[in-house]
Design an enzyme around this catalytic site. Structure first.
Site, PDB file in Angstrom:
ATOM      1  N   GLY A  93       5.860 -22.600  24.436  1.00  0.00           N
ATOM      2  CA  GLY A  93       6.743 -23.532  24.638  1.00  0.00           C
ATOM      3  C   GLY A  93       7.964 -24.242  25.016  1.00  0.00           C
ATOM      4  O   GLY A  93       8.599 -23.100  23.929  1.00  0.00           O
ATOM      5  N   GLY A 125      -2.686 -28.016  19.072  1.00  0.00           N
ATOM      6  CA  GLY A 125      -3.489 -27.919  19.901  1.00  0.00           C
ATOM      7  C   GLY A 125      -3.243 -29.310  20.518  1.00  0.00           C
ATOM      8  O   GLY A 125      -2.760 -29.471  21.371  1.00  0.00           O
ATOM      9  N   THR A 140       2.877 -10.925  32.066  1.00  0.00           N
ATOM     10  CA  THR A 140       1.647 -10.884  31.835  1.00  0.00           C
ATOM     11  C   THR A 140       0.663  -9.944  32.482  1.00  0.00           C
ATOM     12  O   THR A 140      -0.565  -8.789  31.266  1.00  0.00           O
ATOM     13  CB  THR A 140       1.143 -12.307  31.613  1.00  0.00           C
TER      14      THR A 140
HETATM   15  P1  AMP Z   1      -0.626 -20.693  39.411  1.00  0.00           P
HETATM   16  O1  AMP Z   1      -1.711 -20.232  39.470  1.00  0.00           O
HETATM   17  O2  AMP Z   1       0.476 -21.077  40.320  1.00  0.00           O
HETATM   18  O3  AMP Z   1      -0.865 -22.968  39.021  1.00  0.00           O
HETATM   19  O4  AMP Z   1      -0.282 -20.203  38.534  1.00  0.00           O
HETATM   20  C1  AMP Z   1      -0.647 -19.455  37.354  1.00  0.00           C
HETATM   21  C2  AMP Z   1       0.372 -18.426  36.861  1.00  0.00           C
HETATM   22  O5  AMP Z   1       1.252 -18.966  35.504  1.00  0.00           O
HETATM   23  C3  AMP Z   1       0.050 -17.318  35.764  1.00  0.00           C
HETATM   24  O6  AMP Z   1       0.654 -16.037  36.941  1.00  0.00           O
HETATM   25  C4  AMP Z   1       0.242 -17.364  35.370  1.00  0.00           C
HETATM   26  O7  AMP Z   1       0.691 -16.036  34.796  1.00  0.00           O
HETATM   27  C5  AMP Z   1       0.759 -18.514  34.862  1.00  0.00           C
HETATM   28  N1  AMP Z   1      -0.261 -19.470  33.882  1.00  0.00           N
HETATM   29  C6  AMP Z   1      -1.269 -19.900  33.936  1.00  0.00           C
HETATM   30  N2  AMP Z   1      -1.799 -19.797  33.344  1.00  0.00           N
HETATM   31  C7  AMP Z   1      -0.818 -20.799  32.351  1.00  0.00           C
HETATM   32  C8  AMP Z   1      -0.483 -21.869  31.810  1.00  0.00           C
HETATM   33  N3  AMP Z   1      -1.764 -22.792  31.314  1.00  0.00           N
HETATM   34  N4  AMP Z   1       1.238 -22.282  31.222  1.00  0.00           N
HETATM   35  C9  AMP Z   1       1.487 -21.511  32.340  1.00  0.00           C
HETATM   36  N5  AMP Z   1       1.317 -20.854  32.961  1.00  0.00           N
HETATM   37  C10 AMP Z   1       0.421 -20.605  33.404  1.00  0.00           C
END
Ligand code: AMP
Length: 505
Positions: free
Chosen positions: A28, A102, A303
């Site tokens: 965060g 959470g 990631t």
């Molecule tokens: P999008 O599909 O454009 O909304 O973003 C997906 C990307 O954001 C993925 O490549 C992940 O690396 C990242 N991501 C996935 N879930 C989360 C989340 N809950 N919070 C922040 N980033 C995320």
């Protein structure tokens, strides 16, 4: 998602809390806070921004004391205003301060109950402030001026009775010590470690083991679901299972995306689980795309890198870092507001033309949430000369909102909500698209700890482990947290900032 840390030490702890929060910054980037206790007084500094921006030398110098907790915030429920920064403070009983990772699913009822039955006012829209006041109420109800460990554990058991949802929590009680506890499903992670010093044992709790590593604490174990650990101000350690019926179901998305690969939580190495995801997805590609003509596997950093490398090995294909990431920009998804999010994908990633020109590329990402990132990245790959662009997601289709602290509030924003593979593929503009199955994801993550029989997987299958979520709840959440609400609240946020930012300026 948020990150929490807490230390009971023999020497000043603020620098360690700062270091712990810094390595949890990926959880965060919205706000950060530290509270310590010195001479029975809380020292608090919190505000919006990254750890390095919130704490300056003058703040650190004032955060005196050998016991303290810290928090970094990612906005979910509520707004991204600094009045929602944690730790929160309540003066009764004794003086307590709390940090929470959470989301509580019965926050509305709790708020009403607190006001009507416990005569306690909460001054923000944060469910963490509710949790603090519920804990305060339960401690007060014990009625003892000197709290024994059993009193603390009774209070936590009562908190478990009242509260629903996800809560990995750390709190300080002045004159007593630090208490850390995890909800009965253990949805969000919480680990603890210790360190021997000349003056005795010091203890640390944190969301991920990487924070223990950074502060030189030796990992002891995970806090069990429903368990509370209590360390007195003079370093005595106590622990107890406080939930009547703990049912372990940690959030699987921690492994997919949130946690750092060098962390181990609930006995599962995040890195190893991502490699395993690559093995499973690689095997699926081999089976389903028998006539595949992929030239190169390219991760969408960072990631997905461990997963993509393993896919390349499984398919016997080259792996290339075709995108360069600007390290000085935050995670795109975390930024509030769709417009800001869209823009920042371009700012964050750029393609290396030579890796794309004339090739059929397989792009690998950890997940597709709204599809904003994937759509733009596929465009970039084509603009760089790719012939065909295939896309693989290490996580299954995300179809349902998250109610346990991940910012996926609105089903309608999720690209896979109500859509099947071909529609999603068309929308993001890929030539072919493949998702991991939920069974393969669960098996990839549980390889390292087969004792975990269930994971929190609601974003994929709509099954909420706390069993208190119905359509009405999701609709209210949707209304509360859709983009428009968030953007409006962001604009309004400034008006209430000053009420809480009493930190040492
Ligand atoms: P999008 O599909 O454009 O909304 O973003 C997906 C990307 O954001 C993925 O490549 C992940 O690396 C990242 N991501 C996935 N879930 C989360 C989340 N809950 N919070 C922040 N980033 C995320």
């Amino acid at each position: 998602m948020c990150g929490i840390v807490g230390i009971v030490g023999n020497t000043p702890v603020s620098q360690y809390l700062y270091d712990g929060l810094t390595v949890l910054q990926h959880r965060g980037q919205d706000a950060a806070g530290i509270v310590t206790i010195q001479n029975n007084t809380f020292r608090l500094r919190k505000g919006n921004g990254l750890v390095k921006d919130v704490f300056h030398t003058r703040h650190m110098l004032r955060l005196q004391g050998n016991i303290g907790i810290g928090h970094i915030r990612y906005p979910t429920a509520g707004t991204s205003s600094s009045s929602e920064a944690q730790p929160f403070y309540a003066n009764s009983p004794f003086g307590i301060s709390l940090a929470h990772n959470g989301n509580l699913t019965n926050a509305e009822e709790l708020k009403e109950w607190l006001y009507k039955e416990a005569c306690r006012h909460v001054n923000t829209t944060s469910d963490s402030e509710l949790l603090l006041n519920i804990l305060g109420h339960e401690l007060q109800s014990i009625g003892n001026f000197t709290l024994t460990p059993d009193d603390i554990f009774t209070a936590i058991a009562n908190v478990h009775q009242r509260v629903r949802g996800a809560y990995a929590t750390v709190a300080l009680v002045i004159g007593n010590g630090m208490v850390a506890f995890r909800d009965p499903n253990g949805i969000r992670p919480l680990v603890f470690g210790k360190r021997e010093s000349e003056k005795g044992t010091e203890y640390m709790v944190a969301s991920e083991t990487v924070a223990l590593d950074a502060c030189d604490f030796e990992f002891v174990r995970d806090v069990a679901p429903g368990e509370a650990i209590y360390i007195t101000e003079n370093g005595q350690f106590f622990s107890k299972q406080c939930a009547e019926n703990p049912r372990f179901s940690p959030c699987i998305f921690e492994y997919v995306y949130f946690a750092r690969p060098d962390s181990t939580m609930d006995k599962i190495s995040v890195y190893a689980s991502r490699v395993e995801m690559g093995k499973k997805l690689g095997a699926k590609i081999k089976q389903e795309w028998a006539d595949e003509d992929i030239d190169v596997v390219i991760p969408i950093p960072e990631t997905s890198c461990d997963t993509a490398l393993q896919i390349a090995q499984t398919l016997d294909l080259p792996y290339r870092q075709g995108f360069v990431k600007n390290r000085y920009i935050g995670r795109t998804f975390i930024m509030p507001g769709q417009e800001q999010r869209k823009k920042s994908v371009r700012q964050k990633l750029n393609a290396i033309g030579a890796e794309f020109a004339g090739k059929n590329v397989l792009l690998v990402d950890d997940s597709i949430v709204r599809g904003t990132t994937s759509e733009q990245i596929i465009d970039m790959a084509r603009a760089s000369g790719a012939k065909k662009v295939y896309f693989a997601s290490a996580a299954p289709e995300i179809r349902f909102p998250n109610v346990y602290g991940i910012d996926m509030p609105s089903a309608t924003e999720l690209i896979a909500h109500g859509r099947e593979l071909d529609d999603i593929c068309d929308l993001i503009g890929a030539d072919k698209l493949i998702f991991q199955t939920i069974e393969d994801l669960v098996s990839a993550v549980s390889v390292a700890n087969p004792d975990i029989k269930a994971f929190e997987t609601s974003v994929f299958n709509g099954q909420y482990v706390t069993q208190d979520i119905d359509q009405g709840y999701l609709e209210r959440l949707d209304a509360l947290r859709n983009n428009e609400t968030k953007e409006t609240s962001d604009k309004n946020a400034d008006s209430i900032i000053d009420m809480h930012n009493e930190g040492a300026e």
